[in-house]
Design a protein around this motif. Structure first.
Motif, PDB file in Angstrom:
ATOM      1  N   GLN A 381       2.814   6.896  -0.439  1.00 15.22           N
ATOM      2  CA  GLN A 381       2.854   5.487  -0.060  1.00 15.22           C
ATOM      3  C   GLN A 381       1.573   4.771  -0.473  1.00 15.22           C
ATOM      4  O   GLN A 381       0.556   5.412  -0.696  1.00 15.22           O
ATOM      5  N   ALA A 382       1.663   3.469  -0.606  1.00 19.99           N
ATOM      6  CA  ALA A 382       0.498   2.690  -1.034  1.00 19.99           C
ATOM      7  C   ALA A 382       0.531   1.335  -0.358  1.00 19.99           C
ATOM      8  O   ALA A 382       1.568   0.890   0.122  1.00 19.99           O
ATOM      9  N   ASP A 383      -0.617   0.679  -0.306  1.00 20.58           N
ATOM     10  CA  ASP A 383      -0.754  -0.598   0.398  1.00 20.58           C
ATOM     11  C   ASP A 383      -1.259  -1.714  -0.494  1.00 20.58           C
ATOM     12  O   ASP A 383      -1.796  -1.470  -1.568  1.00 20.58           O
ATOM     13  N   ALA A 384      -1.141  -2.930   0.017  1.00 21.30           N
ATOM     14  CA  ALA A 384      -1.591  -4.102  -0.729  1.00 21.30           C
ATOM     15  C   ALA A 384      -3.091  -4.062  -1.010  1.00 21.30           C
ATOM     16  O   ALA A 384      -3.573  -4.700  -1.943  1.00 21.30           O
ATOM     17  N   GLY A 386      -4.620  -1.564  -2.122  1.00 18.98           N
ATOM     18  CA  GLY A 386      -4.880  -0.580  -3.162  1.00 18.98           C
ATOM     19  C   GLY A 386      -5.010   0.849  -2.655  1.00 18.98           C
ATOM     20  O   GLY A 386      -5.123   1.792  -3.422  1.00 18.98           O
ATOM     21  N   GLU A 387      -5.016   1.020  -1.327  1.00 17.79           N
ATOM     22  CA  GLU A 387      -5.120   2.378  -0.762  1.00 17.79           C
ATOM     23  C   GLU A 387      -3.804   3.104  -0.977  1.00 17.79           C
ATOM     24  O   GLU A 387      -2.737   2.551  -0.765  1.00 17.79           O
ATOM     25  N   PHE A 388      -3.900   4.363  -1.397  1.00 18.25           N
ATOM     26  CA  PHE A 388      -2.671   5.097  -1.649  1.00 18.25           C
ATOM     27  C   PHE A 388      -2.838   6.553  -1.256  1.00 18.25           C
ATOM     28  O   PHE A 388      -3.955   7.071  -1.116  1.00 18.25           O
ATOM     29  N   MET A 389      -1.695   7.206  -1.083  1.00 15.12           N
ATOM     30  CA  MET A 389      -1.694   8.659  -0.904  1.00 15.12           C
ATOM     31  C   MET A 389      -0.391   9.199  -1.488  1.00 15.12           C
ATOM     32  O   MET A 389       0.683   8.750  -1.084  1.00 15.12           O
ATOM     33  N   PHE A 390      -0.496  10.120  -2.436  1.00 15.40           N
ATOM     34  CA  PHE A 390       0.699  10.684  -3.070  1.00 15.40           C
ATOM     35  C   PHE A 390       0.645  12.192  -3.033  1.00 15.40           C
ATOM     36  O   PHE A 390      -0.427  12.793  -3.037  1.00 15.40           O
ATOM     37  N   SER A 391       1.808  12.811  -3.050  1.00 17.19           N
ATOM     38  CA  SER A 391       1.886  14.266  -3.206  1.00 17.19           C
ATOM     39  C   SER A 391       2.089  14.572  -4.680  1.00 17.19           C
ATOM     40  O   SER A 391       2.853  13.895  -5.353  1.00 17.19           O
ATOM     41  N   VAL A 392       1.397  15.588  -5.164  1.00 20.24           N
ATOM     42  CA  VAL A 392       1.464  15.957  -6.569  1.00 20.24           C
ATOM     43  C   VAL A 392       2.319  17.199  -6.701  1.00 20.24           C
ATOM     44  O   VAL A 392       2.275  18.087  -5.848  1.00 20.24           O
ATOM     45  N   GLN A 393       3.099  17.288  -7.777  1.00 18.68           N
ATOM     46  CA  GLN A 393       3.954  18.468  -7.923  1.00 18.68           C
ATOM     47  C   GLN A 393       3.185  19.689  -8.384  1.00 18.68           C
ATOM     48  O   GLN A 393       3.208  20.728  -7.755  1.00 18.68           O
ATOM     49  N   GLU A 394       2.560  19.566  -9.557  1.00 19.53           N
ATOM     50  CA  GLU A 394       1.868  20.738 -10.117  1.00 19.53           C
ATOM     51  C   GLU A 394       0.415  20.397 -10.362  1.00 19.53           C
ATOM     52  O   GLU A 394       0.097  19.267 -10.714  1.00 19.53           O
ATOM     53  N   ALA A 395      -0.438  21.395 -10.239  1.00 17.92           N
ATOM     54  CA  ALA A 395      -1.843  21.164 -10.534  1.00 17.92           C
ATOM     55  C   ALA A 395      -2.477  22.465 -11.003  1.00 17.92           C
ATOM     56  O   ALA A 395      -2.003  23.551 -10.673  1.00 17.92           O
ATOM     57  N   TRP A 396      -3.527  22.319 -11.816  1.00 24.71           N
ATOM     58  CA  TRP A 396      -4.285  23.495 -12.258  1.00 24.71           C
ATOM     59  C   TRP A 396      -5.768  23.218 -12.128  1.00 24.71           C
ATOM     60  O   TRP A 396      -6.233  22.106 -12.356  1.00 24.71           O
TER      61      TRP A 396
END
Lengths: 463, 437
Positions: A381-384, A386-396
């Motif tokens: 989710q994200a806000d007006a 500019g603050e956001f939080m996302f889940s990432v699928q893959e990472a290395w």
């Protein structure tokens, strides 16, 4: 069809006769098919027909909107009357009169280019194909615990007319499918997801085979089971096209929609100011043709143009409707879109992406001493502001230019502007084709993308 | 519509369906949208829709249309049959429900809403705008929406089920911004829903304005472990999550951790939750559910013990339990009105006992019934220290587990609020992790 168009024309004339300074009518009919498959069973499948008309009138600088589902003159007359009465009644409460930026009068007919019309493909064939994709996904590994395959296609016929003389017919096909797989081992759950879509025909399933994709997504979910959860903190990160598409649309894009800007976002009053690094250029485009968010004309009859939101780090312009463009003294952009006939248009994104730069994507990783490589988002989710939080699928984990070990349960958060200001490498590999449904009181189909980039971002780990 | 629902169902059977189920919904109403403190749109909606489900040899086909001409309905029947013929068999399918008598439900239809004129809805919007802007010069109404509607629903199936129901509703939501000179602003969201024209617009306006003001000058909070006080909206999300785990389709498909826990104590003794489909003036109250079975009351949790699950006819057959009137479709289950028994505390008493805690009015993140994960951002929150609310808190993260929290409820208020379909008190839970962002 001509009798429908006659009635639309009469409706517009009637509204003007009553005293509206501007009137427009939108008629749509939509034929669509949807299939939801979960764990081997068709959980839902439906064929739907939706038809209707919406009348919007501007009276004394105030709007009224009326919608009906029947093309029947007495009911249309009532709709026009209601739209007019409501606009007039609310005018007294408005401090500021709404007005519209000038646009060209257009008479045009457009249609998406389709090789295989989805409405001509038997439903049996579609169900069979996606059931097989689901089966192959689950067969891949016994640790696959949940599989969810969703397919949808639609053909939308739209007629738009307004009191200025604009008259547009559009026929738009859309096909989209998504695969979501969850693998589980012990207490570890790892989800993986991918979607394919465009304003194209059924040929999409031949271009991107759902069965191959299902296996790819399953493999990703299973491979992630043995990954570690990373330590959190501000990290140098290389982002792939997929996760960048999510950030550009969700964390940044909404803050550049003029109606939200007027309400107050992190980009309000910042035109001409630096909001990203010199390497960053972000564009919202009506095309290309075939993109899931293809919008040659918006739902105000405005011809879509590219909106260069950010150029070399500087905020240049916002996405507009005719009303916000008039308020801000800006050039109209063709971003006013409505979910369907039953809704008035709002400023919405179309196909939003970051422009390519100079680097080869693998060079960006090779150049990174220590950091994290992030691929694909899976919600957030994200806000007006500019603050956001996302889940990432893959990472290395990146060490000395190589991908050393995988991570799972990765989240990214922070402020979109700070992240964009920290971008120090932009790849040449612009990729579009990350279709989605964007919700903002109403749902509209969108697309987006970008190249690989490198930036600094706050990484978190969730078990 | 020139043809009745029963005739449509009969025609589908004549044309090859073993069973058929049809739903007709007609609704109309007004919406007023407010944006940047102005009325941005006034909308009048009139819509009708028809859904036909046919079953043939355990294959299910669904088709919908909003074009109710005879030719379109004939096409609808053809499309539904085609969908069924093209689908695989559903081995779990048994039968459509049989006719049963429907209950009387009160308070769900208010003639005044049916007779509302657009000027009156516009006036309500004007009152809200005026109340908020006159409350305090630091607050302004940024956006809002007011919806009124009247709808009629008819259901018929090939077993003779037939029902008609009509209802009204009105709802409003406002986003208010508070700003003090050059400091960062804060905003608050307030909403009310009712089946009758009885929402106190002045009370709502003042409440949201005050909420926005109290969030000014938010400070960051240091991470801690302590009590969480869930405001009405957060408690609503919490209880809705818990009840999702009690829906028959989730139980059957192995998604719910509560599947084998009937008869077990899964919550504190003070907690009693009832699904009440016939609550007077209830948000979701109606005579019948989506499959045409009568709505009723079902005790879900009684004094902490898990008593029953929610079912439609389909899941009840599969799990050998009783259908409870909770069909959200022929194949899926959903709650109606969730009624949480009130607690013993006043709000002040609830806060008084808290050494260190946080009151959260708005939460954005995950609350998953599949594994109980609660993780996300407290978007409007207040620090509680030694029994008092001390300061508004900048966005911080909250972590917990919904099923553990059920056993850690340490108090609830006597006063409750209708928050969409959940009638809930404010709830205090011990031992939550709060992490500064």
């Amino acid at each position: 069809m001509s009798s429908i168009k006659d009635m639309l024309e009469r409706a517009v004339e009637l509204a003007v006769k009553k005293g509206a300074s501007f009137a427009e009518v939108r008629y749509e009919n939509v034929y669509s098919t949807s299939i939801t498959i979960r764990n081997g069973a068709v959980e839902a499948s439906a064929s739907s027909v939706v038809k209707g008309l919406g009348v919007r009138t501007l009276v004394n600088g105030s709007w009224g909107y009326a919608t009906i589902e029947r093309i029947d003159w007495p009911l249309i007359e009532k709709a026009v009357e209601n739209a007019y009465k409501m606009a007039r009644a609310s005018a007294n409460l408005r401090r500021r009169r709404a007005s519209l930026a000038e646009v060209e009068i257009v008479k045009d007919k457009v249609s998406s280019k389709v090789k295989i019309d989805p409405s001509g493909v038997p439903i049996e064939e579609k169900i069979d194909l996606f059931l097989r994709a689901d089966k192959e996904a689950r067969k891949y590994d016994e640790r696959i615990k949940d599989s969810n395959v969703v397919y949808a296609d639609s053909v939308v016929q739209k007629f738009y007319m307004n009191s200025e003389g604009t008259d547009i017919s559009m026929k738009i096909h859309r096909v989209r499918y998504g695969i979501r797989i969850t693998a589980r081992e012990g207490n570890v759950i790892s989800p993986a997801y991918e979607a394919v879509g465009g304003t194209k025909g059924y040929e999409i399933v031949h271009e991107k085979d759902p069965i191959e994709l299902a296996i790819k997504v399953s493999k990703r979910a299973v491979d992630l089971l043995h990954a570690e959860v990373p330590k959190g903190g501000l990290t140098t990160a290389v982002l792939d096209n997929n996760i960048l598409a999510l950030i550009v649309h969700e964390a940044f894009g909404h803050t550049a929609e003029a109606d939200l800007v007027l309400s107050g976002t992190i980009l309000t009053n910042k035109v001409g100011k630096k909001v990203a690094s010199d390497l960053v250029t972000i564009i919202d485009s009506p095309g290309p043709e075939g993109a899931y968010g293809w919008t040659p004309y918006d739902d105000e009859g405005v011809k879509g143009r590219d909106v260069t939101i950010v150029k070399n780090g500087v905020l240049l312009e916002y996405m507009q409707s005719r009303e916000t463009a008039a308020l801000m003294n800006a050039k109209p952009t063709g971003n006013a879109r409505a979910q369907n006939y039953a809704y008035p248009p709002l400023v919405r994104m179309r196909n939003t992406y970051m422009a390519p730069g100079d680097w080869e994507p693998n060079e960006i990783i090779e150049d990174t001493k220590e950091g994290i490589y992030l691929k694909g988002g899976i919600g957030g989710q994200a806000d007006a502001n500019g603050e956001f939080m996302f889940s990432v699928q893959e990472a290395w984990y990146i060490r000395n230019g190589s991908l050393e070990k995988p991570f799972r349960g990765v989240t990214i958060s922070g402020n979109a502007i700070e992240v964009l200001k920290s971008v120090d490498a932009v790849g040449k590999d612009l990729k579009l084709g990350f279709p989605g449904i964007c919700g903002k009181f109403q749902s509209v189909p969108v697309d987006g993308g970008g190249p690989h980039i490198r930036c600094k971002i706050i990484v978190g780990g969730r078990r | 519509m020139e043809i009745s629902l029963e005739e449509i169902v009969n025609k589908a059977v004549r044309l090859g369906a073993d069973e058929a189920h049809a739903t007709y919904i007609e609704s109309r109403g007004y919406s007023v949208a407010i944006n940047i403190g102005e009325i941005s749109n006034v909308i009048w909606r009139h819509s009708r829709g028809l859904e036909l489900i046919v079953i043939r040899d355990k294959k299910i086909g669904v088709a919908t249309t909003n074009d109710l001409s005879t030719s379109s309905i004939d096409d609808l029947i053809k499309r539904a049959l085609n969908m069924a013929n093209s689908s695989p068999k559903n081995p779990w399918w048994s039968r459509l429900p049989e006719p049963k008598p429907y209950p009387e439900v009160s308070g769900t239809y208010d003639k005044r809403i049916e007779e509302l004129r657009p000027e009156e809805i516009i006036e309500i919007a004007g009152t809200a705008m005026k109340e908020i802007s006159s409350y305090d010069k630091r607050v302004s109404l940024r956006s809002g929406v007011i919806n009124s509607s009247i709808s009629k629903r008819i259901i018929a199936n090939s077993n003779g089920v037939y029902g008609e129901d009509k209802g009204t509703s009105i709802s409003m939501a406002f986003v208010v911004l508070a700003k003090e000179k050059e400091k960062v602003g804060s905003f608050a969201i307030g909403h009310r829903e009712s089946r009758n024209l009885d929402i106190d617009i002045q009370e709502l306006s003042r409440e949201v304005a005050e909420k926005a003001l109290t969030s000014l000058n938010a400070r960051p909070v240091k991470s801690f472990k302590g009590s969480l006080i869930m405001g009405y909206d957060v408690a609503m999300q919490f209880f809705a999550t818990v009840v999702a785990a009690m829906c028959g389709d989730n139980i059957w498909k192995g998604r719910s951790p509560l599947a084998n826990k009937k008869g077990e104590v899964i919550a504190v003794e003070n907690l009693t939750i009832i699904d009440d489909g016939i609550m007077p003036a209830g948000y979701s109250s109606s005579k019948f559910d989506a499959e045409g079975s009568p709505r009723r009351r079902t005790v879900l949790i009684e004094r902490g013990e898990l008593k029953n699950f929610l079912h439609n006819t389909y899941t009840a057959n599969i799990l050998n339990e009783e259908a409870t009137g909770n069909a959200s479709s022929l194949l899926s289950v959903g709650p109606s009105n969730i009624d949480i028994k009130p607690g013993d505390y006043t709000f002040e008493e609830l806060i008084e006992d808290v050494k260190e805690g946080i009151l959260v009015e708005r939460f954005s993140g995950h609350m998953r019934f599949e594994d109980g994960l609660l993780s996300g951002v407290a978007k409007q929150a207040f620090k509680i220290e030694n029994g008092k609310i001390t300061y508004p808190v900048k966005e911080c993260m909250i972590f917990g587990n919904v099923y553990q929290m059920l056993k850690q409820i340490s108090g609830m208020t006597k006063e409750r609020r209708n928050c969409y379909f959940v009638v809930t008190p404010i709830v205090r839970v011990g031992n939550i992790t709060v992490v500064s962002k």
